[in-house]
Write a protein that holds these residues in place. Structure first.
Motif: not given
Lengths: 560, 489
Positions: B178, B201, B205-207, B209-210
């Motif tokens: 983010g 971001g 990509v919303d990192f 969330r991984l």
């Protein structure tokens, strides 16, 4: 480059002859939108080899399998408002026009969600949801923006994000046709159940579905999405009326609907305006909020009338409607509050008045007469669209990161200094030159706000166009003083990658995010059939450089 | 034999090898077959974590990150292979920064809720709390595991209150998600008023969330930022008792939809008694005076008009309750709303509330929507009767999440520790039933992960591909989620 007959026939066999075309005159209606001249030097971007109108998910899956078989690029779009929703990396690319997939499949009022297909617009869902006492947040670009585009595939920011969130945080379920043609259902929907959660089992695939922005077709097609809805305090239906003979753009609400109240307080200077804005947003009373953007004026019928109105405003000078009191658009804010009971509305209004009073706010007649408030309400709740009409084009959110209000203020003022030079030279439209900062609060400011700034230029005036590119180049150059505020548009918004090379230039400064993004692209799209112009190149092409900096390459490259 | 390279990274004093110490990392869940870790290492900072992950890749040694203290009961930190090294993050317990203006706290994995709440209170803030977590529960772990918070109106997204994170991926890359990514250190970012509050971001990509819900299989998180709430200046709490759950659900929907109230959840009588009491006898005494179901709701006053805020919400709440013929009370039997509400601000006093009734408890939880919860409850009652488990020993906790669009539904099978095997069998049957009824196991712990992934083949396939990008050698927590245990080490 045209498709081979065999390739075209293979696609035609899937959607039927009625829903595919390669007629140049029709194809060229698909690739002329605003922004093209800026990026591609021409009114048109790359002409698609064909346009298809698939009817359903199965057809899309089959089409993509054909694309993989023959190495054809594809790009899906819904409303097609932005240049990046229609741009293609090469002429062996096809566009998937999703307008036949236009159903609102479900509104679950109790659990506050709607399941929609790609061509359902935000306004259409707003109309339908209101019948159930619900609402979906507006998107800045206007009535016709697609719900799925905003929530899953593209950017989509809004003045209602203070209450309705956005940027993919409203996604509760997704049906996604991957670039291999496989279909992935995320979360609770995968087992065929209700689409109330898109997360898991385990970590959420929403992480690769989108980030701050979506893949813009760069990793497949979202064919169905479940989105979160929010309370609607207004009537189940409404009408925007106009007097006989007035154009449609003059339609308006007669008054602010019951259940809502609108206030447009003004403050003595920018600092006070921004301070009070923070406190108002954190008070958790706002339904919609805008700083320095007040849609109280009627939209004019045509571009000439709009331009005349702007000229008139400029002659009034420095956006100041009342020089004696200093009241100006820049230092005014639109506040919408909503409530299901009189008591709730009274509390929220009292709170708003106490906070605005603390900062010396005043409520000018001009901004707060009932008609102006009704227009402001309609504009901020449903969106009248973006302000392209004054000059024919604009540079939205040139750097526009998200973050704290203090950071956004700092950035906006630095950026305005650069922009001022172009305004003073006449290359950009100037609204008077007063200091102005605007940001859009997200979730009562609990996750920050989105910075927003625009520059309006004329793409058909060579000097104005050159200035616009020079301005963007300054902001997009990672060696500039702006490099500490974040990747322009946080690495994804409105850039065309083969032109601006944002990821290549900025990734290494920002924890090499681009390395993972490119790996994800490769993983999802091993044959590179999903158009990447508004996502990330599968490999970085060897462009001209100045040291580490890859220079922008305006113009159209038909075979990248 | 401890590798000297590892000793160089953390110092020999921070490598634990004694059997009794390592036993503390064992998992008590009957759902997992325990393996003894080779040893545990206790890094002090992200640099050491990065070095450990590099070392593990070179030596193909599995790592299991752990940040909460014992006992570990869900199986997600249980080593599945011999020779596993536990990465115990409890030494990393700095509260790095509290930004009171933006209501953001930056914390390391070893910080517990009690520690965070104390620090936040000094700044006029409070944390978004799960329901009485264990005293030694890591905030970072709880947030990353999407443990539901008790304030659904502020739960906009499933990842809340997570904002940004620093992580060492399985390939040993250090990364910030983010707004936190960039060329500057976080200290330099603060100078720019970048306060790591925006989770998006970077880029497409919303990192974060991984990492959320990943059970440590993608990376080892070394700090996170979390959003916080204002500390209330005025607070009023109610219990809404009812023998019928339906009107409570109707009221709950309305409260959450219109964002009236702070804490809102529904429990059955046994769970309210467990929360409020300290031992078996007290629990029984309180429970017998309670109706079957109780909703707890509180009204939190903060901001410029705290009293007005509470008064306004309270008035609407009472009017709504009347519509559903419910009578909110401040006490019912020996249960006090104020006491319950006060408890919600802190971790569970010892003994942990889920062990007070019978010494142990097996949780089964999943996501559904509020309107479906009565069906699940009825089916659980039928099931336990067929398994000869006393229905009166089931605890139920229903927590609306994501602003009421779904809910966390939890059944607690309280039992004597000696009955663990029988309860394990009951749990299996319960999970199968829940999945068949459409319950969604969003957080797939070992007791039900196979059932969860039976219905998520596409997700599993995609997760395996993603895992390979971030942890190509399968170093991190092998065998969890849908990931297999590598055969050759």
């Amino acid at each position: 480059m045209k498709l081979a007959e065999e390739e075209y026939k293979a696609l035609e066999a899937i959607v039927g002859a009625e829903y595919i075309t390669r007629e140049p005159v029709i194809l060229d209606t698909y690739n002329q939108v605003w922004g093209n001249v800026f990026f591609f030097d021409e009114k048109h971007s790359v002409r698609p080899a064909a346009v298809l109108l698939p009817a359903n998910t199965a057809e899309i899956s089959e089409v993509i399998k054909v694309c993989n078989k023959y190495g054809i690029l594809f790009k899906p779009f819904s409303s097609g408002f932005e240049y990046l929703s229609l741009s293609l990396a090469n002429t062996r690319g096809i566009l998937l026009d999703l307008k036949r997939m236009n159903r609102i499949l479900e509104i679950d009022a109790k659990n506050m969600r709607a399941v929609v297909e790609p061509y359902v617009s935000v306004y259409r869902l707003q109309l339908e949801a209101a019948r159930h006492g619900l609402y979906t947040g507006r998107i800045g670009v206007g009535y016709s923006a697609g719900v799925i585009a905003a929530e899953c595939c593209h950017h989509g920011c809004q003045h209602t994000m203070v209450f309705t969130s956005g940027y993919g945080r409203n996604t509760l379920g997704v049906e996604w046709v991957l670039p291999t043609g496989e279909i992935l259902n995320m979360g609770s929907g995968e087992s065929g159940g209700d689409l109330f959660s898109a997360d898991g089992p385990g970590f959420s695939l929403r992480g690769i579905l989108r980030g701050r922005t979506g893949a813009n077709g760069g990793h497949g097609v979202v064919t169905k999405a479940s989105v979160k809805l929010y309370p609607w305090y207004g009537p189940p239906q409404w009408e925007q009326t106009r007097k006989p003979g007035e154009p449609p753009s003059f339609g308006q609400l007669e008054r602010v609907p019951d259940g809502y109240r609108v206030f447009v307080p003004s403050f003595k200077d920018l600092d006070a305006t921004l301070e009070v804005s923070e406190e108002l947003c954190r008070a958790e009373i706002l339904y919609a909020f805008g700083i320095g953007i007040i849609g109280t004026a009627q939209m004019q019928e045509g571009n000439d009338e709009e331009w005349a109105m702007i000229q008139q405003m400029m002659q009034k000078g420095n956006q100041s409607f009342d020089p004696a009191s200093g009241i100006s658009v820049a230092n005014s804010v639109v506040c919408v509050i909503g409530g299901r009971s009189a008591g709730e509305l009274e509390y929220k209004e009292k709170c708003l008045r106490v906070i605005t009073g603390k900062y010396g706010g005043s409520f000018s007649e001009q901004f707060n007469e009932p008609g102006a408030l009704a227009r402001a309400f309609a504009d901020i709740i449903w969106s009248n669209g973006v302000n392209l009409r004054a000059t024919g084009d604009f540079l939205p959110s040139s750097s526009s990161p998200d973050g704290s209000p203090a950071m956004l203020k700092k950035l906006a003022l630095e950026e305005a200094e650069v922009k001022r030079r172009y305004e003073e030279s006449g290359a950009f439209l100037s609204m008077g030159g007063g200091r102005m900062v605007s940001w859009r609060p997200e979730e009562h400011l609990s996750i920050g706000a989105q910075g927003i700034s625009t520059a309006q230029y004329d793409p058909y005036d060579p000097a104005s166009l050159a200035a616009a590119r020079e301005f963007i180049d300054k902001l997009f150059d990672p060696r500039s003083p702006f490099n500490r505020y974040g990747v322009p548009s946080r690495g994804g918004c409105l850039q065309i990658e083969p032109v601006t090379h944002i990821h290549q230039n900025w990734g290494r400064l920002y924890d090499n995010y681009d390395v993972y993004l490119r790996k994800i692209k490769k993983m999802l799209d091993p044959n590179t059939v999903a158009d990447w112009t508004a996502f990330i190149p599968p490999e970085y092409p060897d462009y001209a450089k100045d040291g580490d900096y890859v220079l922008p390459s305006y113009g159209k490259e038909e075979e990248i | 034999m401890v590798d000297t390279a590892l000793e160089k990274i953390v110092g020999s004093e921070n490598i634990l090898t004694a059997a009794d110490v390592l036993a503390e990392y064992a998992d008590i869940s009957p759902a997992v077959t325990p393996k003894t870790p080779g040893y545990a290492v206790r890094p002090e900072n992200a640099r050491e974590v990065e070095a450990i992950v590099k070392w593990a890749n070179e030596n193909r040694t599995p790592l299991v990150p752990v940040s909460s203290g014992p006992p570990h009961g869900r199986g997600d930190t249980a080593p599945y292979t011999d020779g596993t090294v536990i990465v115990d993050l409890s030494r990393m317990k700095r509260i790095i920064r509290i930004d009171s203006r933006n209501k953001v706290a930056m914390i390391e994995p070893g910080v517990t809720f009690g520690e965070l709440q104390a620090a936040l209170a000094k700044e006029g803030l409070c944390a978004y709390m799960p329901l009485l977590p264990r005293r030694n529960k890591s905030v970072v772990c709880s947030v990353l595991e999407r443990e539901p918070i008790t304030r659904p109106g502020h739960h906009w997204d499933s990842t809340d209150p997570l904002l940004c994170a620093e992580v060492v991926f399985g390939n040993s890359d250090r990364f910030r998600t983010g707004e936190a990514s960039g060329p500057d250190t976080v200290e330099e970012q603060w100078e720019m008023d970048r306060v790591q509050m925006n989770p998006f971001g970077h880029s497409h990509v919303d990192f974060q969330r991984l990492l959320s819900g990943a059970q440590g299989t993608i990376g080892i998180v070394t700090w996170i930022t979390v959003k916080c709430s204002y500390l209330s200046k005025v607070s009023r709490s109610y219990l809404v008792p009812s023998d019928d759950i339906e009107p409570l659900l109707d009221l709950c929907y309305q409260l959450v939809k219109f964002r009236f109230g702070g804490n809102i959840f529904i429990v059955n009588s046994l769970n309210l008694a467990c929360l409020l009491s300290s031992n078996h006898q007290e629990i029984q005494d309180i429970k017998k005076e309670l109706p079957s179901w109780i909703m707890l709701t509180s009204f939190e006053g903060y901001g410029i008009l705290p009293g007005d805020k509470v008064a306004s919400e309270e008035a609407d709440f009472k009017a709504l309750a009347e519509e559903y013929r419910l009578k909110p009370v401040t006490t019912t039997g020996n249960a006090s709303a104020a006491k319950a509400s006060q408890l919600l601000l802190q971790p569970s006093p010892d003994p942990y509330w889920k062990t007070r009734y019978r010494g142990a408890g097996q949780d089964v939880f999943f996501l559904t929507t509020l309107d479906k919860t009565p069906d699940f409850s009825a089916e659980m009652n039928k099931l336990v009767e067929s398994c000869k488990y006393p229905p009166q020993d089931i605890g139920v906790y229903i927590q609306p999440i994501v602003q009421g669009t779904s809910c966390h539904c939890e059944f607690n099978f309280y039992h004597d520790p000696a009955e663990a095997d029988a309860v394990n069998e009951l749990t299996n049957q319960a999970c199968e039933k829940i999945a068949a009824m459409g319950g969604f196991f969003s957080r797939p712990y070992p007791a039900w992960k196979d059932i969860a992934y039976q219905q998520a083949a596409g997700t599993a396939e995609m997760q395996r591909k993603i895992k390979h990008l971030f942890d190509p050698n399968d170093i991190l927590n092998p065998g969890k989620l849908c990931f297999s245990i590598p055969e050759v080490r």
